[in-house]
Motif scaffolding. Structure first.
Motif, PDB file in Angstrom:
ATOM      1  N   UNK A   1      -5.923  -9.966  -7.913  1.00  7.99           N
ATOM      2  CA  UNK A   1      -5.098  -9.243  -6.941  1.00  7.99           C
ATOM      3  C   UNK A   1      -4.339  -8.109  -7.625  1.00  7.99           C
ATOM      4  N   UNK A   2      -3.805  -8.375  -8.822  1.00 10.41           N
ATOM      5  CA  UNK A   2      -3.061  -7.348  -9.567  1.00 10.41           C
ATOM      6  C   UNK A   2      -3.972  -6.171  -9.927  1.00 10.41           C
ATOM      7  N   UNK A   3      -5.214  -6.463 -10.330  1.00 10.08           N
ATOM      8  CA  UNK A   3      -6.152  -5.398 -10.681  1.00 10.08           C
ATOM      9  C   UNK A   3      -6.393  -4.471  -9.488  1.00 10.08           C
ATOM     10  N   UNK A   4      -6.556  -5.070  -8.318  1.00  9.35           N
ATOM     11  CA  UNK A   4      -6.825  -4.282  -7.112  1.00  9.35           C
ATOM     12  C   UNK A   4      -5.634  -3.419  -6.725  1.00  9.35           C
ATOM     13  N   UNK A   5      -4.449  -4.011  -6.720  1.00  8.90           N
ATOM     14  CA  UNK A   5      -3.263  -3.262  -6.287  1.00  8.90           C
ATOM     15  C   UNK A   5      -2.879  -2.216  -7.337  1.00  8.90           C
ATOM     16  N   UNK A   6      -3.172  -2.489  -8.619  1.00 12.29           N
ATOM     17  CA  UNK A   6      -2.909  -1.506  -9.674  1.00 12.29           C
ATOM     18  C   UNK A   6      -3.806  -0.289  -9.490  1.00 12.29           C
TER      19      UNK A   6
ATOM     20  N   UNK B   1     -10.239   3.674   1.110  1.00 10.13           N
ATOM     21  CA  UNK B   1     -10.670   2.835  -0.011  1.00 10.13           C
ATOM     22  C   UNK B   1      -9.496   2.068  -0.601  1.00 10.13           C
ATOM     23  N   UNK B   2      -8.349   2.735  -0.747  1.00 11.58           N
ATOM     24  CA  UNK B   2      -7.182   2.059  -1.318  1.00 11.58           C
ATOM     25  C   UNK B   2      -6.570   1.065  -0.322  1.00 11.58           C
ATOM     26  N   UNK B   3      -6.685   1.355   0.963  1.00 12.87           N
ATOM     27  CA  UNK B   3      -6.246   0.371   1.958  1.00 12.87           C
ATOM     28  C   UNK B   3      -7.087  -0.898   1.844  1.00 12.87           C
TER      29      UNK B   3
ATOM     30  N   UNK C   1       0.834  -1.192   0.000  1.00 18.90           N
ATOM     31  CA  UNK C   1       0.000   0.000   0.000  1.00 18.90           C
ATOM     32  C   UNK C   1       0.872   1.247   0.000  1.00 18.90           C
ATOM     33  N   UNK C   2       0.348   2.316  -0.586  1.00 19.80           N
ATOM     34  CA  UNK C   2       1.072   3.581  -0.640  1.00 19.80           C
ATOM     35  C   UNK C   2       1.012   4.274   0.723  1.00 19.80           C
ATOM     36  N   UNK C   3       2.071   4.972   1.103  1.00 26.87           N
ATOM     37  CA  UNK C   3       2.022   5.748   2.354  1.00 26.87           C
ATOM     38  C   UNK C   3       0.878   6.768   2.290  1.00 26.87           C
ATOM     39  N   UNK C   4       0.121   6.860   3.351  1.00 25.49           N
ATOM     40  CA  UNK C   4      -0.990   7.806   3.392  1.00 25.49           C
ATOM     41  C   UNK C   4      -2.136   7.446   2.474  1.00 25.49           C
ATOM     42  N   UNK C   5      -2.265   6.160   2.122  1.00 19.43           N
ATOM     43  CA  UNK C   5      -3.329   5.723   1.215  1.00 19.43           C
ATOM     44  C   UNK C   5      -4.699   5.999   1.825  1.00 19.43           C
ATOM     45  N   UNK C   6      -5.662   6.299   0.963  1.00 17.08           N
ATOM     46  CA  UNK C   6      -7.029   6.503   1.430  1.00 17.08           C
ATOM     47  C   UNK C   6      -7.569   5.191   1.985  1.00 17.08           C
TER      48      UNK C   6
END
Length: 210
Positions: A180-185, A143-145, A136-141
């Motif tokens: 999984x790739x679709x979600x993380x992309x 929804x993205x978490x 996950x990206x730092x400070x992810x929203x």
């Protein structure tokens, strides 16, 4: 005459682990004795005792051995740039590690009380949290978490959910990874866009100040 799975798999210590896990799955951890393990292996209890003093020793060693690839993956992931390619590679390698650990997860499902009593589930949970932090990206929203945690869950649970369906195991693994790739992309793209937007806002603020 063909060799048995126990003969094919390496040394005595590994054979003990294999047979113990078989018996734990068949009749439960609590109901399995060291004597029964030694009898199925066709070795003396003293020979078994040379490698493992208790059932708990056997179980802990199984967890450590089968989780080692995940430890290595975590160490590798921490050294890589946080790119989308890295995140996909982490998910792919985790998927491969899970295939080797399939007997362990079956045991955990069927012997949940023993897992709790021996606190074996704690390090596994810690490793999953560490993997989540890597994709996950730092400070992810929020929804993205959720997207990242679902990608990890899909990689983990999808293989076991599909195991009873007909089809090639590798094809099923690829299908799980595709999701999984679709979600993380999606999460990675959103995070990058938000970071770019934040950077633009900061630049506008600096311009106004000047």
């Amino acid at each position: 005459m063909g060799s048995t799975p126990h003969q094919r798999r390496g040394n005595t210590r590994q054979r003990i682990q294999d047979v113990a896990l078989e018996l734990f799955a068949e009749q439960g951890y609590e109901k399995t004795s060291l004597r029964e393990i030694s009898e199925r292996l066709d070795v003396t209890k003293a020979a078994l005792y040379y490698h493992f003093k208790t059932k708990e020793d056997i179980l802990v060693s199984i967890f450590e051995d089968l989780n080692r690839p995940v430890e290595e993956l975590l160490a590798w992931g921490k050294e890589q740039p946080r790119t989308l390619e890295t995140k996909k590679e982490i998910l792919s390698r985790y998927s491969e590690a899970l295939i080797g650990a399939a007997p362990l997860f079956r045991f955990m499902q069927e012997n949940q009380a023993a897992v709790r009593d021996l606190s074996i589930g704690v390090p596994i949970k810690q490793r999953v949290v560490a993997l989540f932090d890597l994709i996950q990206e730092p400070g992810a929203s929020l929804t993205d978490q959720v997207r990242c945690s679902t990608a990890l869950f899909a990689t983990h649970a999808g293989l076991f959910a599909l195991k009873d369906l007909e089809g090639d195991p590798e094809e099923k693994r690829k299908a799980v990874l595709e999701v999984a790739f679709e979600l993380v992309t999606r999460a990675h793209g959103q995070g990058s866009a938000e970071q770019r937007g934040q950077g633009s806002a900061e630049q506008r603020g600096q311009g106004s100040a000047e």
